[in-house]
Write an enzyme that holds these catalytic residues in place. Structure first.
Site, PDB file in Angstrom:
ATOM      1  N   GLU A 263       0.856  -1.198   0.000  1.00  0.00           N
ATOM      2  CA  GLU A 263       0.000   0.000   0.000  1.00  0.00           C
ATOM      3  C   GLU A 263       0.883   1.236   0.000  1.00  0.00           C
ATOM      4  O   GLU A 263       1.854   1.305   0.763  1.00  0.00           O
ATOM      5  CB  GLU A 263      -0.857   0.103   1.268  1.00  0.00           C
ATOM      6  CG  GLU A 263      -1.972  -0.848   1.462  1.00  0.00           C
ATOM      7  CD  GLU A 263      -2.653  -0.593   2.813  1.00  0.00           C
ATOM      8  OE1 GLU A 263      -2.795   0.587   3.217  1.00  0.00           O
ATOM      9  OE2 GLU A 263      -3.024  -1.587   3.456  1.00  0.00           O
ATOM     10  N   GLU A 314     -13.216   5.983   0.352  1.00  0.00           N
ATOM     11  CA  GLU A 314     -13.973   5.078   1.229  1.00  0.00           C
ATOM     12  C   GLU A 314     -14.667   5.921   2.303  1.00  0.00           C
ATOM     13  O   GLU A 314     -14.040   6.326   3.283  1.00  0.00           O
ATOM     14  CB  GLU A 314     -13.052   4.035   1.846  1.00  0.00           C
ATOM     15  CG  GLU A 314     -12.450   3.079   0.823  1.00  0.00           C
ATOM     16  CD  GLU A 314     -11.548   2.043   1.466  1.00  0.00           C
ATOM     17  OE1 GLU A 314     -12.070   1.010   1.918  1.00  0.00           O
ATOM     18  OE2 GLU A 314     -10.330   2.278   1.524  1.00  0.00           O
ATOM     19  N   LYS A 317     -14.696   4.967   6.349  1.00  0.00           N
ATOM     20  CA  LYS A 317     -13.483   4.718   7.123  1.00  0.00           C
ATOM     21  C   LYS A 317     -13.477   5.572   8.379  1.00  0.00           C
ATOM     22  O   LYS A 317     -13.956   6.712   8.396  1.00  0.00           O
ATOM     23  CB  LYS A 317     -12.236   5.020   6.290  1.00  0.00           C
ATOM     24  CG  LYS A 317     -11.998   4.038   5.157  1.00  0.00           C
ATOM     25  CD  LYS A 317     -10.559   4.022   4.701  1.00  0.00           C
ATOM     26  CE  LYS A 317      -9.681   3.274   5.669  1.00  0.00           C
ATOM     27  NZ  LYS A 317      -8.314   3.060   5.143  1.00  0.00           N
ATOM     28  N   GLU A 323      -8.514  10.135   5.762  1.00  0.00           N
ATOM     29  CA  GLU A 323      -8.531   8.677   5.572  1.00  0.00           C
ATOM     30  C   GLU A 323      -9.570   8.262   4.529  1.00  0.00           C
ATOM     31  O   GLU A 323      -9.454   7.194   3.926  1.00  0.00           O
ATOM     32  CB  GLU A 323      -8.843   7.978   6.904  1.00  0.00           C
ATOM     33  CG  GLU A 323      -7.783   8.152   7.977  1.00  0.00           C
ATOM     34  CD  GLU A 323      -6.679   7.137   7.873  1.00  0.00           C
ATOM     35  OE1 GLU A 323      -6.646   6.402   6.872  1.00  0.00           O
ATOM     36  OE2 GLU A 323      -5.840   7.080   8.798  1.00  0.00           O
TER      37      GLU A 323
END
Length: 342
Positions: A263, A314, A317, A323
């Site tokens: 990642e 997302e 999250k 984030e």
């Protein structure tokens, strides 16, 4: 005759140079699913193919995702959830075979699987399950042997950078001594089976948490200065972080284990320095370095396979607002900024 010979050498050199440039280290993308607004999994194949993305990391073996990507020509890194580790570690190899069959192979061809990742950042974020990482890997490996797939599918587990007790300068890289009883047998397995040591690397987080000592340009591959460490020059934090892991592995006797970045990425919103331009600069440099087999100062010319995080934002999250904003693509499939995977 001599002129023809030299022309032959020149053409050969150019051919192999172009070949090597077009066949650098692979660049994949992560497909996180902590969201309630993502497009159907069935629609992502065309998005991946149109952007020449050949490898995808998924964090759980969701049947819908596996079936959508089945026979697409796209390879997968498939995550084994942290909560499965105790069962895989303490049950028989047959249990691992059955788990693989029912959760993965019944939905997805083994020929498209590149990696199995046993847990994610377990050594730091899930201390109880740390004891089960290597036994789980061992049982899954034996299960793959039973299925004659152990040479095709490599097993590893991704680590957060905080498994390092020291990371500065890179040559001082050392593992946290508290995790060495689990790290050493893991490295033994990786070395013996030609599996990679996997890391999740986020210079953005390092900058946000330590603005006093880390400059933004240094994280974005835009630094005008360099850091000298043991006669090696570092002009970016990504290289320095990877070489800290290389040094840590060397110190415990595991020189040469390859590194895969499972990642890495940069957010487009949600906080200071989180914007599309910085994400474009960071991820663009990551891709160019991988495809060009740039390597790091300790391993020059050794391309590093990377997976960009994330395919989409997302929205569910937890944590800081940034984030939720790592998506390379918008929900409509249009890139959030200009980055190429080729």
């Amino acid at each position: 005759m001599r002129t023809h010979y030299f022309m032959f050498l020149l053409v050969s050199f150019l051919f192999f140079s172009l070949f090597s440039l077009s066949h650098g280290a692979p660049v994949g993308i992560c497909y996180g699913s902590v969201a309630n607004n993502h497009p159907p999994a069935s629609t992502i194949v065309s998005l991946l193919q149109s952007n020449a993305i050949q490898t995808v990391r998924i964090f759980n073996p969701h049947p819908e995702v596996l079936q959508s990507l089945s026979n697409s020509g796209i390879n997968l890194m498939i995550g084994v959830p942290n909560e499965m580790l105790p069962s895989l570690a303490t049950n028989s190899v047959e249990f691992s075979v059955q788990w693989l069959q029912s959760n993965i192979f019944n939905h997805f061809p083994a020929t498209q699987i590149k990696y199995l990742t046993v847990g994610n950042e377990v050594f730091i974020k899930d201390p109880y399950n740390t004891q089960f990482v290597v036994p789980s890997i061992s049982n899954l490996h034996k299960a793959l042997q039973t299925l004659n797939l152990d040479q095709m599918i490599k097993i590893s587990t991704p680590h957060a950078t905080c498994v390092l007790a020291n990371s500065f300068p890179p040559s001082n890289g050392t593992f946290n001594p508290e995790i060495l009883p689990q790290m050493i047998p893991l490295l033994q397995y990786l070395q013996q089976n030609d599996s990679p040591f996997m890391v999740n690397v986020y210079p953005f987080f390092s900058y946000i948490n330590n603005r006093k000592d880390i400059g933004l340009d240094y994280t974005l591959f835009n630094s005008q200065g360099v850091m000298l460490d043991n006669e090696l020059y570092y002009d970016n934090l990504f290289d320095a972080t990877l070489d800290s892991f290389v040094a840590a592995m060397d110190k415990v006797g595991f020189r040469g284990v390859r590194v895969v970045v499972a990642e890495t990425g940069w957010p487009t919103a949600g906080g200071e320095a989180a914007c599309p331009e910085n994400a474009r600069m960071y991820n663009g440099n990551i891709v160019r370095r991988a495809l060009g087999d740039v390597g790091t100062p300790m391993r020059p010319g050794v391309g590093v396979e990377v997976f960009l995080f994330d395919m989409f934002d997302e929205d569910e999250k937890n944590g800081e607002e940034y984030e939720k904003h790592f998506g390379v693509f918008g929900l409509n499939g249009i890139k959030a900024y200009d980055v190429s995977f080729t």
